[in-house]
Design a protein around this motif. Sequence first.
Motif, short mmCIF file in Angstrom:
data_model
loop_
_atom_site.label_atom_id
_atom_site.label_comp_id
_atom_site.label_asym_id
_atom_site.label_seq_id
_atom_site.Cartn_x
_atom_site.Cartn_y
_atom_site.Cartn_z
N ALA A 12 0.83 -1.21 0.00
CA ALA A 12 0.00 0.00 0.00
C ALA A 12 0.86 1.26 0.00
CB ALA A 12 -0.93 -0.01 1.22
N ILE A 13 1.95 1.25 0.76
CA ILE A 13 2.84 2.42 0.81
C ILE A 13 3.53 2.63 -0.53
CG2 ILE A 13 4.94 3.34 1.87
CD1 ILE A 13 4.12 1.99 4.46
N ILE A 14 4.01 1.55 -1.14
CA ILE A 14 4.66 1.65 -2.45
C ILE A 14 3.67 2.16 -3.49
CG2 ILE A 14 5.79 0.36 -4.30
CD1 ILE A 14 6.84 -1.55 -2.15
N ALA A 15 2.44 1.63 -3.46
CA ALA A 15 1.41 2.07 -4.40
C ALA A 15 1.09 3.54 -4.20
CB ALA A 15 0.15 1.22 -4.22
N SER A 16 1.05 4.00 -2.96
CA SER A 16 0.79 5.42 -2.69
C SER A 16 1.86 6.30 -3.30
CB SER A 16 0.73 5.65 -1.17
OG SER A 16 -0.30 4.90 -0.58
N PHE A 17 3.11 5.88 -3.18
CA PHE A 17 4.22 6.66 -3.73
C PHE A 17 4.13 6.73 -5.25
CE2 PHE A 17 8.59 6.70 -5.45
CZ PHE A 17 9.00 7.94 -4.98
N LEU A 18 3.87 5.60 -5.90
CA LEU A 18 3.82 5.56 -7.36
C LEU A 18 2.63 6.36 -7.90
CD1 LEU A 18 4.68 1.78 -7.88
CD2 LEU A 18 6.18 3.74 -8.31
N ILE A 19 1.47 6.18 -7.28
CA ILE A 19 0.29 6.89 -7.74
C ILE A 19 0.40 8.38 -7.48
CG2 ILE A 19 -2.19 7.20 -7.33
CD1 ILE A 19 -1.46 4.83 -9.11
N ALA A 20 1.07 8.76 -6.40
CA ALA A 20 1.25 10.18 -6.10
C ALA A 20 2.06 10.86 -7.21
CB ALA A 20 1.96 10.35 -4.76
N ILE A 21 3.06 10.16 -7.75
CA ILE A 21 3.87 10.74 -8.82
C ILE A 21 3.08 10.85 -10.11
CG2 ILE A 21 5.91 10.38 -10.26
CD1 ILE A 21 7.24 9.03 -7.90
N SER A 22 2.45 9.75 -10.52
CA SER A 22 1.70 9.78 -11.78
C SER A 22 0.51 10.73 -11.70
CB SER A 22 1.23 8.37 -12.16
OG SER A 22 0.46 7.80 -11.12
#
Length: 273
Positions: A12-22
């Motif tokens: 969930a944390i990794i997904a948050s980071f990636l989605i925040a950038i895109s």
Amino acid sequence: MDILQYAFFQNAIIASFLIAISSGLVGTYIVTRRMVFISGGITHASFGGLGIGFYLGANPILSALVFAVFSAFGVEYLSHSDSYRRIRTDSVIAAVWSLGMAVGVIFIFLTPGYAPNLSAYLFGNILTVSVADIIWMSVLTVTVLSAYILMKKVIVFTAFDRDFALTRNLPVRFIEYMMMFFIAATIVLSIRLAGIMLLMSLMTIPQMTANIFTSNYNKIIVISCILGFVGCISGLFLSYFFNIPSGAFIILIMIVVFFAANFFKLCNIRRLF
């Protein structure tokens, strides 16, 4: 902090980071072009792809991606094509929005049994993010970031003044379709994060908050990425403690920050007088 040792929370944390950038990159383009309701239309149109995926027994995210991309291209074509110049953009958005929701409801109703995890798609549940989802998010983030680095000038010109970009013989139509594809892909891959009902805010609120303090395109991207990631992480922890869907808390925190930023800006302006 023991929750951090679990794989699903790490995902969930990794997904948050990636989605925040895109979302920061794509959302800045959306807000600058004043395309907020186009993103809303594509978001709700993706529900039709989810319904088709449930009915066919296929991957609902993949079917939603295909449906969302075609919906995005349809909105872009009908909004700027000479053959359909009399159709207003808001009318096209309303038609696509309604079509997606109607198709989704029909196919979910026709699906035998109960559609699994339907609430996770509607309201978001970031804890259901899998390793495969993270891989797709990584591919999307790298692709969007690479496109922005390589075509920054054209993207910024198209975002601020489409007609001027056309007079400079820039590939405006290509950029518009490319960004519509990125918008659709970001929306679909973010569904587990905030859900269809709230996803539009994830791609607009951080950018609107950043725009309160700066009008620089690059700075808005950076600030919105930071705000998006902080909002996702904060909402994630709060949803864990209060046992509430993560999407609702994530959007709530972002909106609270938005109003707080407006209040802070207003107080500073009053002090000048």
